[in-house]
Design a protein around this motif. Structure first.
Motif, mmCIF file in Angstrom:
data_model
loop_
_atom_site.group_PDB
_atom_site.id
_atom_site.type_symbol
_atom_site.label_atom_id
_atom_site.label_comp_id
_atom_site.label_asym_id
_atom_site.label_seq_id
_atom_site.Cartn_x
_atom_site.Cartn_y
_atom_site.Cartn_z
ATOM 1 N N GLY A 79 51.796 34.635 44.182
ATOM 2 C CA GLY A 79 50.423 34.860 44.612
ATOM 3 C C GLY A 79 50.328 36.090 45.488
ATOM 4 N N VAL A 80 49.133 36.687 45.534
ATOM 5 C CA VAL A 80 48.873 37.865 46.356
ATOM 6 C C VAL A 80 47.701 37.540 47.272
ATOM 7 C CG1 VAL A 80 48.286 40.317 46.400
ATOM 8 C CG2 VAL A 80 49.679 39.396 44.520
ATOM 9 N N VAL A 81 47.905 37.738 48.580
ATOM 10 C CA VAL A 81 46.886 37.432 49.580
ATOM 11 C C VAL A 81 46.520 38.713 50.316
ATOM 12 C CG1 VAL A 81 46.294 36.021 51.584
ATOM 13 C CG2 VAL A 81 47.913 35.153 49.892
ATOM 14 N N THR A 82 45.233 38.925 50.518
ATOM 15 C CA THR A 82 44.763 40.080 51.278
ATOM 16 C C THR A 82 43.464 39.690 51.971
ATOM 17 O OG1 THR A 82 44.204 42.436 51.134
ATOM 18 C CG2 THR A 82 43.492 41.033 49.306
ATOM 19 N N PRO A 83 43.150 40.305 53.111
ATOM 20 C CA PRO A 83 41.972 39.850 53.859
ATOM 21 C C PRO A 83 40.634 40.301 53.299
ATOM 22 C CG PRO A 83 43.097 41.598 55.055
ATOM 23 C CD PRO A 83 43.967 41.255 53.888
ATOM 24 N N TYR A 84 40.617 41.301 52.402
ATOM 25 C CA TYR A 84 39.345 41.899 52.013
ATOM 26 C C TYR A 84 39.115 41.813 50.512
ATOM 27 C CZ TYR A 84 40.110 43.870 56.634
ATOM 28 O OH TYR A 84 40.374 44.019 57.964
ATOM 29 N N ARG A 85 37.870 41.553 50.130
ATOM 30 C CA ARG A 85 37.528 41.446 48.712
ATOM 31 C C ARG A 85 37.713 42.777 47.985
ATOM 32 N NH1 ARG A 85 33.497 37.881 50.804
ATOM 33 N NH2 ARG A 85 32.017 39.588 51.020
ATOM 34 N N ALA A 86 37.483 43.899 48.691
ATOM 35 C CA ALA A 86 37.674 45.199 48.047
ATOM 36 C C ALA A 86 39.129 45.391 47.629
ATOM 37 C CB ALA A 86 37.244 46.321 48.993
ATOM 38 N N GLN A 87 40.062 44.952 48.466
ATOM 39 C CA GLN A 87 41.475 45.062 48.112
ATOM 40 C C GLN A 87 41.843 44.061 47.018
ATOM 41 O OE1 GLN A 87 43.316 47.431 48.904
ATOM 42 N NE2 GLN A 87 45.481 46.872 48.942
ATOM 43 N N GLU B 200 49.690 27.178 47.929
ATOM 44 C CA GLU B 200 51.019 27.677 48.263
ATOM 45 C C GLU B 200 51.683 28.160 46.990
ATOM 46 O OE1 GLU B 200 53.930 23.993 48.615
ATOM 47 O OE2 GLU B 200 52.073 23.584 49.713
ATOM 48 N N ARG B 201 52.650 29.067 47.131
ATOM 49 C CA ARG B 201 53.395 29.612 46.006
ATOM 50 C C ARG B 201 54.849 29.808 46.434
ATOM 51 N NH1 ARG B 201 49.179 28.645 43.803
ATOM 52 N NH2 ARG B 201 48.018 29.873 42.277
ATOM 53 N N ASP B 202 55.754 29.867 45.448
ATOM 54 C CA ASP B 202 57.148 30.155 45.774
ATOM 55 C C ASP B 202 57.286 31.523 46.423
ATOM 56 O OD1 ASP B 202 58.128 27.749 44.923
ATOM 57 O OD2 ASP B 202 58.739 28.446 42.944
ATOM 58 N N ALA B 203 56.534 32.496 45.935
ATOM 59 C CA ALA B 203 56.564 33.845 46.506
ATOM 60 C C ALA B 203 55.140 34.308 46.764
ATOM 61 C CB ALA B 203 57.273 34.817 45.567
ATOM 62 N N ILE B 204 54.920 34.881 47.937
ATOM 63 C CA ILE B 204 53.608 35.408 48.322
ATOM 64 C C ILE B 204 53.771 36.859 48.743
ATOM 65 C CG2 ILE B 204 51.807 35.335 50.094
ATOM 66 C CD1 ILE B 204 51.339 33.184 48.124
ATOM 67 N N LEU B 205 52.908 37.728 48.207
ATOM 68 C CA LEU B 205 52.832 39.122 48.611
ATOM 69 C C LEU B 205 51.547 39.300 49.410
ATOM 70 C CD1 LEU B 205 53.761 40.769 45.169
ATOM 71 C CD2 LEU B 205 55.298 39.811 46.903
ATOM 72 N N VAL B 206 51.661 39.863 50.610
ATOM 73 C CA VAL B 206 50.508 40.037 51.497
ATOM 74 C C VAL B 206 50.224 41.519 51.664
ATOM 75 C CG1 VAL B 206 49.587 39.680 53.820
ATOM 76 C CG2 VAL B 206 50.983 37.903 52.742
ATOM 77 N N SER B 207 49.003 41.930 51.374
ATOM 78 C CA SER B 207 48.565 43.305 51.612
ATOM 79 C C SER B 207 47.644 43.313 52.820
ATOM 80 C CB SER B 207 47.834 43.854 50.379
ATOM 81 O OG SER B 207 47.294 45.127 50.647
#
Length: 509
Positions: A408-416, A445-452
């Motif tokens: 999964g990929v998590v980021t704080p902003y909808r534009a990103q 939750e995911r096994d791997a998370i990428l945070v921008s």
């Protein structure tokens, strides 16, 4: 309102036309979006008021009740896993089963709040109690109902389910239960008899619904007429997200209440950066009672002024991923369960393949927590460089055998979010990966998370500490954070992320 009739209504201003009213022959009136919720909450408050010196009402108001209730003790249920209950789980269950009229349970990330709710409800039903389970959203209510069924409860009625509720239906089928009897709307279509539907509502041992629906159910009218509350216990799951009026509307339907939530994660209404920290209520009477804006739920308010039980063993994160949130938000009180403490990502990186140093660290299974320093590239709430690095990392993990649903990929902003989705959409192997904001990832939750992080200085949504807590606690085995390390010192938690020994810091061009 000067006149109202079937053909329309007439409004008259009691002074000059204010600047926000456009000139013209009339106006178009639309109902306020939150009117139904406000009405349901208000009716719940009225029902509580009619209960007089009820012990639960006294607990909610913080006053002494002249009435005391005695109940036979309920034994703790057998744990649904080997090894027995963790001491914190046993203590929380004891309070929830045999405590006072109102009990509070805090469940930090990965501690199994909803599984706890399932075991709690099963024990209450086995002891002859009738239970109401409430949550804020349909998804949360479906998950709570599923956990209750998996805990062995055979008479569950889900009200207001949206979509096909596939996972809940599968749990019902596995338990040998009739799904048509477990969903009120399906039962009503089959029965075609109002009396049968009403009887089903009043006889079900466990009723599960979101809190918006609870104020619209038939028994509220019977209760208003002076009847006893229709439930012995109300259990609110994810109670920190439920606005106080809606929570009170649910609690008005039961004699006892157990609120299970996570105060250090997302609340019912998250303030913007301009509103954080929130201003205290201007009315000193409200302030003295602990009441304030709706960005604070009933669960949060009560946890700040009265004892609560906390689940302390988490079953999600590798111990290195857990370390920072544990220190920053929970005072170092959390423990990683033995089965997850050193659990690593299971992938097969191709041997002999040249990868840049930053990418090698980002995908290595034996590096569970990596901070990738990406300097520059920010344009408002978008960052092209971070999006590129996220896409490269996701592609490498997928080629190494990690399934799309494990990433999964998590980021704080909808534009990103939109930018990263566009980059992944061109590759069929990457397009199914879930990319979303922090709010959408709570409970996931995911096994791997990428945070921008989208640059260096945390602003707006990410500046709120609860959002940061959610962001850093979604990963099970691998957490890779992309941001500008030079600017992370603006936030004490992110600065510690860059300094702590548990983090591997690498620089990406």
């Amino acid at each position: 309102l000067a006149r109202a009739g079937r053909d329309g209504c007439e409004l008259r201003l009691d002074g000059p036309r204010p600047p926000w009213v456009p000139p013209g022959p009339g106006w178009v009136l639309e109902p306020a979006g939150g009117f139904e919720n406000e009405r349901e909450g208000f009716e719940g408050l009225l029902r509580l008021r009619h209960r007089g010196d009820d012990p639960l009402v006294a607990e909610l108001l913080g006053v002494a009740s002249p009435r005391r209730e005695t109940r036979p003790r309920i034994e703790l249920p057998a744990p649904p896993f080997p090894g027995g209950w963790h001491p914190s789980q046993a203590a929380a269950l004891e309070r929830a089963l045999n405590g006072g009229p109102l009990e509070l349970v805090q469940g930090p990330p990965g501690t199994g709040k909803t599984a706890f709710v399932g075991s709690l409800v099963a024990a209450l039903v086995a002891a002859g109690r009738r239970v109401l389970v409430g949550a804020l959203t349909h998804n949360a209510a479906d998950l709570a109902a599923r956990r209750v069924v998996e805990a062995g409860v055979t008479d569950v009625l889900r009200i207001g389910a949206r979509g096909d509720a596939t996972a809940l239906r599968e749990a019902l089928a596995t338990a040998g239960l009739d799904p048509d009897r477990a969903f009120l709307e399906t039962f009503a279509r089959r029965a075609r008899d109002a009396g049968a539907v009403r009887a089903r509502l009043l006889e079900a041992r466990v009723v599960v619904a979101n809190c918006h629906r609870l104020g619209r159910l038939p028994w509220r009218h019977e209760f208003r007429a002076g009847g006893d509350p229709p439930f012995d216990v109300a259990v609110l799951d994810e109670a920190t997200q439920i606005p106080e009026p809606l929570a009170l509307a649910a609690l008005a339907l039961a004699r006892r209440a157990v609120l299970v939530g996570a105060p250090r994660q997302l609340s019912c209404v998250e303030p913007s950066a301009q509103e954080w920290p929130p201003e205290p209520p201007p009315d000193p009477t409200l302030a003295a009672a602990g009441l304030g804006p709706l960005d604070r739920s009933l669960h949060e308010r009560l946890c700040a002024v009265r004892p609560s039980a906390m689940l302390r063993e988490q079953h999600r994160m590798h111990e290195r991923i857990m370390a920072l949130p544990n220190r920053a938000f929970y005072g170092g009180t959390l423990e990683a369960a033995p089965d997850v403490r050193t659990r690593l990502l299971e992938i097969d990186l191709p041997a002999g393949t040249h990868r840049p140093a930053w990418l090698e660290a980002a995908v290595r299974p034996d590096e569970p927590l990596v901070l990738v320093d990406v300097a520059g590239g920010a344009d408002g709430r978008r960052n092209e460089r971070e999006a590129e690095r996220v896409a490269e990392t996701a592609a490498t993990l997928r080629r190494a055998g990690l399934a799309a649903e494990q990433l999964g990929v998590v980021t704080p902003y909808r534009a990103q979010v939109a930018l990263i989705r566009r980059r992944l959409a061109s590759d069929p192997a990457l397009a199914p990966i879930l990319v979303d904001t922090v709010e959408r990832f709570q409970g996931d939750e995911r096994d791997a998370i990428l945070v921008s992080l989208v640059g260096a200085r945390p602003t707006g949504h990410l500046a709120h500490p609860n959002r940061l807590n959610v962001t850093l606690t979604r990963a099970r085995r691998k957490l890779v954070v992309f941001g500008d390390v030079a600017g992370l010192s603006a936030d004490p938690v992110l600065a510690e992320l860059a300094r702590q020994p548990e983090t591997t810091v690498v620089r990406a061009p």
